[in-house]
Design a protein around this motif. Structure first.
Motif, PDB file in Angstrom:
ATOM      1  N   TRP B  60       0.818  -1.207   0.000  1.00  0.00           N
ATOM      2  CA  TRP B  60       0.000   0.000   0.000  1.00  0.00           C
ATOM      3  C   TRP B  60       0.853   1.259   0.000  1.00  0.00           C
ATOM      4  CZ3 TRP B  60      -5.253  -0.437  -0.207  1.00  0.00           C
ATOM      5  CH2 TRP B  60      -5.822  -1.667   0.172  1.00  0.00           C
ATOM      6  N   THR B 103      -7.261   9.095  -6.026  1.00  0.00           N
ATOM      7  CA  THR B 103      -7.074   7.830  -5.305  1.00  0.00           C
ATOM      8  C   THR B 103      -7.579   6.663  -6.127  1.00  0.00           C
ATOM      9  OG1 THR B 103      -7.335   8.864  -3.139  1.00  0.00           O
ATOM     10  CG2 THR B 103      -7.862   6.541  -3.254  1.00  0.00           C
ATOM     11  N   GLN B 104      -6.850   5.576  -6.076  1.00  0.00           N
ATOM     12  CA  GLN B 104      -7.383   4.341  -6.655  1.00  0.00           C
ATOM     13  C   GLN B 104      -7.020   3.189  -5.727  1.00  0.00           C
ATOM     14  OE1 GLN B 104      -6.665   3.700 -10.905  1.00  0.00           O
ATOM     15  NE2 GLN B 104      -7.177   1.533 -10.644  1.00  0.00           N
ATOM     16  N   LEU B 105      -7.970   2.792  -4.924  1.00  0.00           N
ATOM     17  CA  LEU B 105      -7.683   1.801  -3.879  1.00  0.00           C
ATOM     18  C   LEU B 105      -7.287   0.441  -4.433  1.00  0.00           C
ATOM     19  CD1 LEU B 105      -9.833   3.750  -1.877  1.00  0.00           C
ATOM     20  CD2 LEU B 105      -8.821   2.015  -0.426  1.00  0.00           C
ATOM     21  N   LEU B 110      -4.038   4.155  -0.647  1.00  0.00           N
ATOM     22  CA  LEU B 110      -4.958   4.337   0.484  1.00  0.00           C
ATOM     23  C   LEU B 110      -5.702   5.657   0.401  1.00  0.00           C
ATOM     24  CD1 LEU B 110      -2.506   3.142   3.249  1.00  0.00           C
ATOM     25  CD2 LEU B 110      -4.632   1.989   2.630  1.00  0.00           C
ATOM     26  N   GLY B 111      -5.112   6.601  -0.317  1.00  0.00           N
ATOM     27  CA  GLY B 111      -5.799   7.879  -0.457  1.00  0.00           C
ATOM     28  C   GLY B 111      -4.812   9.021  -0.536  1.00  0.00           C
ATOM     29  N   ALA B 112      -5.264  10.084  -1.203  1.00  0.00           N
ATOM     30  CA  ALA B 112      -4.536  11.345  -1.165  1.00  0.00           C
ATOM     31  C   ALA B 112      -5.369  12.267  -0.285  1.00  0.00           C
ATOM     32  CB  ALA B 112      -4.384  11.917  -2.568  1.00  0.00           C
ATOM     33  N   GLY B 119      -2.132  11.902   6.553  1.00  0.00           N
ATOM     34  CA  GLY B 119      -1.949  10.547   6.029  1.00  0.00           C
ATOM     35  C   GLY B 119      -1.148   9.645   6.958  1.00  0.00           C
ATOM     36  N   ILE B 122      -3.155   7.287   9.182  1.00  0.00           N
ATOM     37  CA  ILE B 122      -3.855   6.294   8.355  1.00  0.00           C
ATOM     38  C   ILE B 122      -2.876   5.195   7.930  1.00  0.00           C
ATOM     39  CG2 ILE B 122      -5.125   5.961   6.195  1.00  0.00           C
ATOM     40  CD1 ILE B 122      -6.104   8.924   6.589  1.00  0.00           C
ATOM     41  N   ALA B 126      -3.096   1.159   8.513  1.00  0.00           N
ATOM     42  CA  ALA B 126      -3.002   0.188   7.419  1.00  0.00           C
ATOM     43  C   ALA B 126      -1.873  -0.808   7.698  1.00  0.00           C
ATOM     44  CB  ALA B 126      -2.771   0.911   6.095  1.00  0.00           C
TER      45      ALA B 126
END
Lengths: 324, 324
Positions: B60, B103-105, B110-112, B119, B122, B126
């Motif tokens: 990730w 974002t593309q999980l 995990l995200g911008a 972040g 988070i 994770a």
């Protein structure tokens, strides 16, 4: 059925979910072996499930909440405890900017199945940093669900629903109801979100409130019965989703509404509920909606000051008499 | 450590891909069709390329507010990424996120995030999830020098160290937090020094050299996968443009800009030169790779431009798993 405390019922709910689903784990400050939670809700769970799944953390509220977010979007089901509701101010970014918005701002790519447990309310002389009732902040945050259980029989079914919910849940408890006892079913049961409970039926006035104020409302209803005033008492159990249907039906029956919570008055949940009722049931109202709240001050320390701050039976009863 | 030819080719290709993607974004911005603001990754490409080449697909990454490069490097669909930047329905976040939440999980992003330093917690969660689920996946968290002044930096580094999480902290030190130079906000000469307080091994590398970044990441990822805990890598790099879309970055001294934005220091030139010298590619191969990537980027640009905007009422979708 056994008569147990709210605390015990809540712990049962957590324990059952941990037994059911190994992805469920608890994290927070002093929730584990040495302390069992500041209010002893998680006592003995670390012994049973191990320190991995009942995880003591450093005093790092924002990272506790953020770790819950990161774990939730990668396959776990975390239940994070913020020791006092007041301390959630330190975690607001993760709760309100991250957990609440992730599904939305990522276009539905992920669920955020986490629970943040915390405790609101005064009455223990803990002063301005350990006594607030901040539930309206979270009701005002789209993406969060908000549970406000007031009874032992509700808290167990609601925590189980919260843990199984795919969305982030702010699960608020109240310090002065942990020791209250009630008959709670032994078997597994779930209470759906968004279903209020009519705790007492009545014909003249609807009294809507949360947490300790529901208990006070019931006492007041009993008292006013002697004066010939019949009071219906409604406990919403969750603020998001909010059961407006039960409330509106009640108001249509009684024509009068008193709203009571321990929050400071301005911008409280009571203001929102009053607005909803006047939008949806204006024609049925026979009197102005009354709000009973704490004054717009920080929560004071000294016993007489704090007792003045928290709405009491006398103020609630007076509000009812004012509109009957 | 000798880096294989295949890897060198990949490092070149990935660095260039980000460059071409960001140049396309810059062009679209010039056409005035990118709503809102932009934090371009131009100049820092070697960091994302070097780091992600050291990862496997199921690892990730946590991105930051300057996230286009991270997402593209991890393998996001460029069509959906560019469409997202234009606010289109076909965007990876259905037009709900834009530049700061790109974002593309399903490729491991995990995200911008738009909140600097948000972040890090988070990423802790994770990584904890990877550890608890007993996968051998690792989490890499990208953040800037500015984020290292936020409280979550201390909280999250600490938590990652005490739990020996499979986590790699990547500091992209571009020497400016918006317009404030790091010399004004950080007493030490490197950010990496701060890791020592948390007993986290650290390294400073040339962030414009994809090979250096890759080698440091390989070592850190190996430690993380083997249960050795987190590592912090400070990648020193520089923005080709200002902080955001309208910032001409006049506050940066000329000598400094001339040094960092010279031909020799340019991230694409650096890796191209190494790859050719090591015999991984020829000049001709480089041109071919460029041509192929340019075609894909152009196609993505057309896809984004030709895509529809979402219907206005789609603003109401994806707040909860089921509408409440």
């Amino acid at each position: 059925m056994a008569e147990i405390t709210y605390r015990e019922a809540l712990k049962q709910g957590l324990r059952e979910e941990m037994l059911r689903d190994e992805r469920v784990f608890l994290l927070g400050e002093d929730i584990g072996l040495n302390w069992g939670g500041a209010f002893k809700v998680t006592k003995d769970l670390a012994e049973e499930f191990g320190e991995d799944r009942v995880r003591d953390t450093p005093i790092s509220e924002n990272t506790i909440a953020g770790a819950a977010v990161g774990a939730a979007i990668t396959g776990m089901v975390p239940v994070a405890e913020i020791m006092f509701g007041d301390l959630i101010t330190l975690a607001m970014d993760q709760v309100c900017n991250q957990a609440a918005k992730m599904r939305y701002m990522f276009g539905g790519q992920t669920s955020v199945p986490l629970v943040i447990r915390t405790v609101f309310g005064g009455g223990k002389n803990l002063a301005s940093h350990h006594s607030q009732s901040l539930e309206s902040w979270f009701m005002h945050t789209p993406g969060l669900k908000v549970a406000v259980p007031a009874f032992a029989s509700d808290v167990k079914g609601l925590i189980k629903t919260a843990i199984r919910d795919p969305d982030p849940v702010l699960f608020a408890e109240h310090k002065l109801v942990y020791d209250r006892k009630e008959e709670v079913p032994d078997d597994e049961y779930l209470i759906p979100f968004g279903q209020a409970k009519i705790r007492r039926e009545g014909a003249d006035v609807t009294l809507w409130g949360t947490f300790l104020m529901v208990h006070k409302a019931l006492e007041v209803a009993e008292e006013l019965q002697k004066e010939g005033i019949s009071v219906e008492v409604i406990d919403p159990r969750t603020l998001v989703p909010l059961d407006t249907k039960t409330l509106i039906e009640s108001v249509k029956k009684t024509g009068r509404l008193v709203l009571v919570t321990e929050e400071t008055k301005t911008g409280a949940t009571t203001a929102e509920v009053a607005a909803i009722v006047q939008e949806e049931a204006f024609d049925w109202l026979d009197a102005p909606i009354k709000r009973v709240n704490a004054p717009d001050t920080p929560v004071p320390f000294s016993p007489p000051l704090e007792q003045y701050f928290i709405p009491d039976n006398k103020r609630i009863a007076q509000a009812v008499r004012d509109i009957v | 450590m000798a880096v294989g030819k295949k890897t060198l080719k990949e490092l070149f290709s990935r660095t260039l891909k980000i460059r071409l993607f960001e140049e396309k974004v810059w062009d679209l911005f010039g056409e005035n069709i990118v709503p809102g603001t932009l934090h371009l990754y131009l100049g820092q490409e070697a960091v994302a390329a070097g780091v992600t080449t050291a990862l496997k697909k199921s690892d990730w990454i946590q991105s930051s507010h300057r996230g286009h490069g991270h997402v593209v490097a991890k393998g996001a669909d460029m069509n959906a990424a560019l469409a997202e930047l234009l606010g289109k329905k076909t965007g990876s976040c259905k037009g709900k996120g834009g530049s700061m939440h790109i974002t593309q999980l399903d490729v491991g992003v995990l995200g911008a995030t738009g909140v600097v330093a948000s972040g890090l917690p988070i990423a802790v969660g994770a990584a904890l999830s990877c550890q608890m689920r007993k996968t051998d996946d690792v989490v890499v968290c990208f953040f800037g020098d500015g984020a290292s002044n936020n409280g979550t930096f201390g909280e999250s580094l600490n938590m990652s160290a005490i739990w020996k999480l499979p986590l790699v902290w990547i500091v992209e030190n571009n020497f400016y937090a918006m317009g404030t130079p790091i010399t004004m906000t950080c007493p030490s000469s490197t950010v990496a020094q701060r890791a020592e307080a948390y007993c986290i091994p650290s390294k400073v590398v040339d962030g414009n050299n994809a090979v250096e970044v890759y080698e440091a990441t390989i070592e850190a990822v190996k430690r993380a996968r083997e249960g050795g805990g987190p590592t912090l890598i400070e990648c020193q790099t520089y923005r080709m443009k200002g902080h955001s879309r309208f910032d001409p970055a006049k506050y940066r001294p000329k000598e400094e800009v001339d040094y960092w934005l010279s031909e020799e220091k340019d991230a694409v030139n650096v890796i191209q030169k190494i790859a050719i010298e090591q015999g991984a590619i020829t000049e001709k191969d480089a041109d071919k790779i460029r041509e192929k990537l340019q075609k894909a980027v152009d196609k993505a640009g057309e896809f984004a431009k030709n895509s529809d905007f979402p219907e206005p009422e789609e603003a109401l979708d994806d707040v909860y798993a089921e509408a409440i």
